[in-house]
Enzyme design. Sequence first.
Site, short mmCIF file in Angstrom:
data_model
loop_
_atom_site.label_atom_id
_atom_site.label_comp_id
_atom_site.label_asym_id
_atom_site.label_seq_id
_atom_site.Cartn_x
_atom_site.Cartn_y
_atom_site.Cartn_z
N LYS A 54 42.73 32.60 38.12
CA LYS A 54 42.88 33.73 39.11
C LYS A 54 43.93 32.83 39.71
O LYS A 54 44.58 31.82 40.50
CB LYS A 54 42.12 34.32 40.03
C1 LIG Z 1 38.25 37.63 36.77
C2 LIG Z 1 37.80 39.46 37.55
C3 LIG Z 1 36.83 39.62 38.16
C4 LIG Z 1 35.49 38.88 37.68
O1 LIG Z 1 36.01 37.54 38.83
P1 LIG Z 1 34.56 36.47 38.22
O2 LIG Z 1 35.21 35.45 39.32
O3 LIG Z 1 35.63 35.74 36.64
O4 LIG Z 1 33.32 36.66 38.14
C5 LIG Z 1 36.54 40.82 37.95
N1 LIG Z 1 37.77 41.60 38.17
C6 LIG Z 1 38.61 41.92 37.70
C7 LIG Z 1 39.61 42.66 36.96
C8 LIG Z 1 39.03 40.28 36.91
O5 LIG Z 1 40.33 40.16 36.77
#
Ligand SMILES: *Cc1c(COP(=O)(O)O)cnc(C)c1O
Length: 383
Positions: free
Chosen positions: A185
């Site tokens: 991210k």
């Molecule tokens: C990455 C992501 C999540 C989940 O996050 P994690 O930290 O991997 O549990 C939820 N929604 C979206 C749109 C994502 O891209």
Amino acid sequence: MADWKVSLYRPRVGAAEAEAVAEVIRSGWLSNGPVTRRFEEEFAAAAGVEDSVAVSNGTAALHLAFLALGVGPGDEVVLPSLSFVSAAAVVTLCGATPVFADVSGPHDLGVSPSDVAARVTDRTRAIVAMHYGGHAADLPALAELARRHGVALVEDSAHAPATMSEHGVLGTVGDIGCYSFFATKNLAMGEGGAVVARDARLRERIRRLRSHALSVSAQERHRGGPSVYDVDSFGLNYRPTEVGSAIGLVQLRDLPDRQRRRQEIVARYRHELADLPGLLLPYAGRAVEHGAHHLFAVLLPPGTPRPRLQERLAAAGVQTGVHYPPSHLFTAYRERFGCREGQLPVTEDVMERQLSLPLYSELTDDDVRLVATEFRDALREVA
Ligand SMILES: *Cc1c(COP(=O)(O)O)cnc(C)c1O
């Protein structure tokens, strides 16, 4: 790991993060503590809200949001199928039913307010907006819809940490905003997440549920607080670690700079790929200054064999991705909820054609040119 010339993501981490982590280790307190508290305060300040609650990951953030809202058996939550499957999964684990809505169209991959409106019933407890690729969903229309029906608006802002958009800071417009700081991210701790909520009582409920719903935290006991605690609901352990929070603090200070670089890269991609016949660039009509630019998504000309295109690009050392396989077509959702093909025509059409090109702040201009050149060549070859 494959030896990519240009991979799809790469976290920017270096000496400053290493030093911050070393400091945590020297402090002797590794779980949720003062560094996490500082991260919560600085993240809230960056997002322009009163406070935030840091959690162990983005899925935990979403789970806590629905638990705190009291979503349970008999309830429905309307959400996009074109998203990562997290929100749909935790809605189901709460005992509620995820009701998938279609997206607006090829230029806006956010959930369609009119399709959401058509799916709201008297069992609906919440609507989820996901800011695809870091681009704002139609928050004014979705917030108005939520208000009119007396249901909560939850923002899955995993792609957009503390990001200004056309409609305000993403994650802070609805009742609850959920963020992910997973390794890929824009703000990358490895694992991590955060929740913001305008209502202070909701925020406190989320904070309690994050740590077993204890009335006294481990940190307070460590500091000599009361050693006997009460439990008034059913909580989980979704606490972050000080190590992750230390990395997050460094990245947060750097975030505006990183976001600016992403904007430059997107402007270059838009320019390089502007004249390819049949290729559609979602969000190309929006000013590059808005949004977090987590993904650079393209929609391939109809009929393009995507696996062959991806193979051809991989052979040239360029990694690509697909975001996302629609949740409603996964086996679990077909079997449990009777989801089927044809149910969400716009989602299904765009997802056959979607491809993500590499995007991260460390990409050089030469990398962008290489990706664009290889992409053009590959598209011509497989057409
Ligand atoms: C990455 C992501 C999540 C989940 O996050 P994690 O930290 O991997 O549990 C939820 N929604 C979206 C749109 C994502 O891209």
